[in-house]
Design an enzyme around this catalytic site. Sequence first.
Site, PDB file in Angstrom:
ATOM      1  N   LYS A 114       0.841  -1.200   0.000  1.00 13.99           N
ATOM      2  CA  LYS A 114       0.000   0.000   0.000  1.00 13.99           C
ATOM      3  C   LYS A 114       0.877   1.252   0.000  1.00 13.99           C
ATOM      4  O   LYS A 114       0.681   2.170  -0.798  1.00 13.99           O
ATOM      5  CB  LYS A 114      -0.878  -0.017   1.253  1.00 13.99           C
ATOM      6  CG  LYS A 114      -1.839   1.146   1.371  1.00 13.99           C
ATOM      7  CD  LYS A 114      -2.411   1.304   2.782  1.00 13.99           C
ATOM      8  CE  LYS A 114      -3.047   0.052   3.331  1.00 13.99           C
ATOM      9  NZ  LYS A 114      -3.859   0.330   4.549  1.00 13.99           N
ATOM     10  N   LYS A 126       3.336  -2.170  11.274  1.00 16.62           N
ATOM     11  CA  LYS A 126       2.033  -2.090  11.940  1.00 16.62           C
ATOM     12  C   LYS A 126       2.212  -2.510  13.388  1.00 16.62           C
ATOM     13  O   LYS A 126       3.165  -3.219  13.713  1.00 16.62           O
ATOM     14  CB  LYS A 126       1.050  -3.055  11.261  1.00 16.62           C
ATOM     15  CG  LYS A 126      -0.394  -2.690  11.455  1.00 16.62           C
ATOM     16  CD  LYS A 126      -0.841  -1.664  10.431  1.00 16.62           C
ATOM     17  CE  LYS A 126      -2.268  -1.217  10.655  1.00 16.62           C
ATOM     18  NZ  LYS A 126      -2.766  -0.445   9.494  1.00 16.62           N
ATOM     19  N   GLY A 165      -2.802   5.935  13.684  1.00 16.92           N
ATOM     20  CA  GLY A 165      -3.986   5.248  14.182  1.00 16.92           C
ATOM     21  C   GLY A 165      -4.419   4.096  13.288  1.00 16.92           C
ATOM     22  O   GLY A 165      -3.918   3.915  12.175  1.00 16.92           O
ATOM     23  N   ASP A 166      -5.339   3.305  13.806  1.00 23.16           N
ATOM     24  CA  ASP A 166      -6.064   2.275  13.064  1.00 23.16           C
ATOM     25  C   ASP A 166      -7.307   2.026  13.931  1.00 23.16           C
ATOM     26  O   ASP A 166      -7.688   2.923  14.711  1.00 23.16           O
ATOM     27  CB  ASP A 166      -5.199   1.004  12.898  1.00 23.16           C
ATOM     28  CG  ASP A 166      -5.749   0.043  11.840  1.00 23.16           C
ATOM     29  OD1 ASP A 166      -5.518   0.278  10.647  1.00 23.16           O
ATOM     30  OD2 ASP A 166      -6.426  -0.938  12.200  1.00 23.16           O
ATOM     31  N   THR A 210      -8.759   8.655   4.729  1.00 24.51           N
ATOM     32  CA  THR A 210      -8.966   7.261   4.305  1.00 24.51           C
ATOM     33  C   THR A 210     -10.320   7.123   3.611  1.00 24.51           C
ATOM     34  O   THR A 210     -10.423   6.560   2.509  1.00 24.51           O
ATOM     35  CB  THR A 210      -8.857   6.290   5.498  1.00 24.51           C
ATOM     36  OG1 THR A 210      -7.669   6.603   6.224  1.00 24.51           O
ATOM     37  CG2 THR A 210      -8.807   4.850   5.037  1.00 24.51           C
ATOM     38  N   ASN A 241     -14.251   6.096  11.863  1.00 28.05           N
ATOM     39  CA  ASN A 241     -13.653   7.205  11.118  1.00 28.05           C
ATOM     40  C   ASN A 241     -13.686   7.005   9.596  1.00 28.05           C
ATOM     41  O   ASN A 241     -14.070   7.907   8.854  1.00 28.05           O
ATOM     42  CB  ASN A 241     -12.212   7.393  11.617  1.00 28.05           C
ATOM     43  CG  ASN A 241     -11.434   8.355  10.771  1.00 28.05           C
ATOM     44  OD1 ASN A 241     -10.783   7.965   9.807  1.00 28.05           O
ATOM     45  ND2 ASN A 241     -11.536   9.626  11.084  1.00 28.05           N
ATOM     46  N   SER A 377      -0.833  10.750   5.883  1.00 29.51           N
ATOM     47  CA  SER A 377       0.154  10.698   6.973  1.00 29.51           C
ATOM     48  C   SER A 377       1.529  11.128   6.449  1.00 29.51           C
ATOM     49  O   SER A 377       2.273  11.840   7.138  1.00 29.51           O
ATOM     50  CB  SER A 377       0.266   9.280   7.539  1.00 29.51           C
ATOM     51  OG  SER A 377      -0.753   9.022   8.476  1.00 29.51           O
TER      52      SER A 377
HETATM   53  N1  GLU Z   1      -3.978   2.469   9.679  1.00 32.45           N
HETATM   54  C1  GLU Z   1      -4.039   3.147   8.430  1.00 32.45           C
HETATM   55  C2  GLU Z   1      -3.850   2.153   7.304  1.00 32.45           C
HETATM   56  O1  GLU Z   1      -4.315   1.033   7.391  1.00 32.45           O
HETATM   57  C3  GLU Z   1      -3.145   4.375   8.364  1.00 32.45           C
HETATM   58  C4  GLU Z   1      -1.699   4.168   8.670  1.00 32.45           C
HETATM   59  C5  GLU Z   1      -0.887   5.460   8.771  1.00 32.45           C
HETATM   60  O2  GLU Z   1      -1.423   6.542   8.586  1.00 32.45           O
HETATM   61  O3  GLU Z   1       0.308   5.321   9.040  1.00 32.45           O
HETATM   62  O4  GLU Z   1      -3.280   2.434   6.274  1.00 32.45           O
END
Ligand code: GLU
Length: 445
Positions: A114, A126, A165-166, A210, A241, A377
């Site tokens: 990604k 992660k 975040g997630d 997102t 979110n 980000s």
């Molecule tokens: N958790 C988000 C994702 O799945 C954002 C990760 C980030 O901003 O570092 O991509």
Amino acid sequence: MDARLEAIRDTVLARNPGEAEFHQAVTEVFESLGPVHDRHPEFLEAAILERLCEPERQIIFRVPWTDDAGRVQINRGFRVEFNSALGPYKGGLRFHPSVYLGIVKFLGFEQIFKNALTGMPIGGGKGGSDFDPRGRSDAEVMRFCQSFMTELYRHIGEYTDVPAGDIGVGGREIGYLFGQYKRITNRYESGVLTGKGISWGGSLVRPEATGFGTVIFTQEMLKTRGTSFEGQRVVVSGSGNVAIHAIAKAQALGATVVACSDSSGYIVDEAGIDVGLLREVKEVERGRLKDYAGRRGGVAYVGGGTVWDVDATVALPCATQNELDGDAAARLVRGGLLAVGEGANMPSTREAVAVFQEAGVLFGPGKAANAGGVATSALEMQQNASRDSWSFEHTEERLTEIMVGIHHRCASTADEYGDPGNYVLGANIGGFVKVADAMLAQGLI
Ligand code: GLU
């Protein structure tokens, strides 16, 4: 799957027993990569795939904290630093009771590709914890975050690893985490975390990114069929979110979003979901969708069940992994589905993806369609590095450019490999080649 890749995949599965979600993510990527290895035997010789599947570093730690009753609580913390070929490890933290190593590794693995697709200089990682923030007071969440960061701080940094975040980690948690990092290190290192508050180094558009990005990507897919969001009937899963901002953007583009869900049930609001009320219930009151239904006429609340029982022309799964299975996919197809944009990570099972592809439904996989969050980000990191802050309009323009760029990269890669419209293939190959080239150039590391 290509026999050479299948042998490597089987070894990866055997070396990582019991990690079902990681196995699924690896299998899905490997299924796309046969043709790349025909063209690039050097990737096989250099064991790029074997290296990619082995995280550069995995950290598991104890997180002790006390609840409001003064009882000692113990959770498990994780950070998997998967791949730094393109930049510092980058990816969110998930706080949810289901979190274990297999979930963190699937998310970290997806994040590598990604992040590569965004075109930004960020590697993949992660983390998270099996801590459940639901029902916890602000003070409990703060004590948990402070304890979590008391271990994590030594592993992260703006040039090393940049969490965000997630699920279960939003602005409140990032605030507590950042405060503790600053206190321990005595450094105002804005670029160590993203998703910060706007007055202390955060970026405008990051909260929306997102969900907005998922809709922008899906709009680009719809354009290839000469259509758009205008007049579409949309179903979104989740109500956090990502879902909230996907609903807002889809409606701004002329669609009617008729349903969304939480872990207890779903609502059907044929007039189109009232985003203001949804935000009030979910973000201000930290309430449930049942409360939304109680306050607005003409809304049906269905306890349990699945939101995928509601017919739609566009489906945006924005809740969590494996929330949309083969049966749900078949039902959606029968109901006249045109397109799916994944706002969550791996929300469709492999069976569901096969059903969509078989039926000729436009399918944007999460690692492409939900990349707007991490891309923004990276824009936040850029603003931090230059001690600047950009306007909403400028940042949203950059996000749009990035999402259109990702769509183009996926579509043109699928064309190049002889499978036009296959965004799964395009995303996996597009992300992989970029990382593999960088790994080759950097030697055996
Ligand atoms: N958790 C988000 C994702 O799945 C954002 C990760 C980030 O901003 O570092 O991509």
